[in-house]
Scaffold this active site. Structure first.
Site, short mmCIF file in Angstrom:
data_model
loop_
_atom_site.label_atom_id
_atom_site.label_comp_id
_atom_site.label_asym_id
_atom_site.label_seq_id
_atom_site.Cartn_x
_atom_site.Cartn_y
_atom_site.Cartn_z
N ARG A 6 0.96 -1.38 -0.14
CA ARG A 6 -0.20 0.08 0.02
C ARG A 6 0.85 1.11 -0.05
O ARG A 6 2.05 1.26 0.36
CB ARG A 6 -0.79 0.03 1.32
N LYS A 37 -1.15 -0.93 7.89
CA LYS A 37 -2.59 -0.99 8.15
C LYS A 37 -3.05 -2.22 9.07
O LYS A 37 -3.77 -2.32 9.99
CB LYS A 37 -3.22 -1.12 6.70
N HIS A 84 -3.19 3.22 -5.24
CA HIS A 84 -3.68 1.98 -5.04
C HIS A 84 -3.75 1.00 -6.19
O HIS A 84 -3.66 -0.11 -6.19
CB HIS A 84 -5.29 1.92 -4.40
N ARG A 104 -0.88 -1.40 -6.67
CA ARG A 104 -0.99 -2.76 -5.81
C ARG A 104 -1.83 -3.60 -6.57
O ARG A 104 -1.63 -4.80 -6.69
CB ARG A 104 -1.81 -2.51 -4.49
N HIS A 160 -5.29 -10.49 1.97
CA HIS A 160 -6.89 -10.35 1.98
C HIS A 160 -7.08 -11.75 2.83
O HIS A 160 -6.55 -12.83 3.01
CB HIS A 160 -7.38 -10.68 0.45
N TYR A 174 -11.33 -7.62 -5.58
CA TYR A 174 -10.49 -6.62 -5.45
C TYR A 174 -9.74 -6.48 -7.03
O TYR A 174 -9.72 -5.15 -7.17
CB TYR A 174 -9.28 -6.92 -4.28
#
Length: 188
Positions: A40, A68, A136, A139, A162, A171
């Site tokens: 990220r 995160k 993003h 990624r 994930h 995603y």
């Protein structure tokens, strides 16, 4: 939050690399780390020179704890990423304890997420990418190309941290792509 897309066209991906490489080695390295690591932007901007450079050559692996999730992450420095690191170090020669993506504003502060997003969007605009990209998108680009190279979704899901393969498919936009193909196959 805007939904961003991966870069799905190899020529466009190479065009973004070329544009950034010619414009600014710092921004080129940021993009290369983003598409090579599945990190990220918050983790990319926290990187210090010592995280990617031994003082003489690129490190073999980058190790960190994700901001995160707090989870440990390790990824190898690929040959393409190694080349980008060497070019950056040759041009800038930063100190080991300096932020890798140091801002021109303030003393040893990284660039902002906003600057990174603006820079990436400008690069995409310049090469004709019309889908929304943003930070993003780097990624997502890694995940998309891993999938296109027949890497198991289980492994991609692990690399992206994930909770499930279904989350990874959503995603990466694969569920919509699959649904579109189903409609085209039925073709009543």
């Amino acid at each position: 939050m805007n939904v961003v897309s991966p870069i799905r066209d190899k020529k466009q991906l190479e065009a973004v690399k070329g544009y950034l490489r010619g414009k600014n080695k710092r921004d080129y390295l940021l993009f290369m780390i983003g598409i090579s690591s599945a990190l990220r932007i918050s983790d990319i901007l926290r990187l210090k020179v010592e995280d990617v450079w031994t003082g003489k050559k690129p490190v073999e692996y980058v190790d960190l704890h994700e901001k995160k999730t707090g989870k440990y992450k390790r990824f190898p420095v690929t040959p393409n990423l190694s080349k980008a690191i060497k070019e950056y170090m040759t041009e800038y020669s930063p100190a080991q304890d300096q932020f890798l993506f140091v801002s021109r504003v303030g003393e040893n502060k990284p660039i902002t997420r906003q600057y990174a997003s603006m820079m990436l969007n400008e690069a995409c605009d310049m090469v004709g990418i019309t889908e929304p990209f943003g930070t993003h998108g780097m990624r997502k680009t890694w995940g998309y190309w891993a999938f296109k190279q027949n890497i198991s979704l289980d492994y991609i899901s692990l690399a992206l941290n994930h909770r499930s393969v279904a989350e990874t498919k959503r995603y990466l936009g694969l569920l919509q792509e699959d649904l579109d193909n189903i409609y085209l196959q039925v073709n009543l």
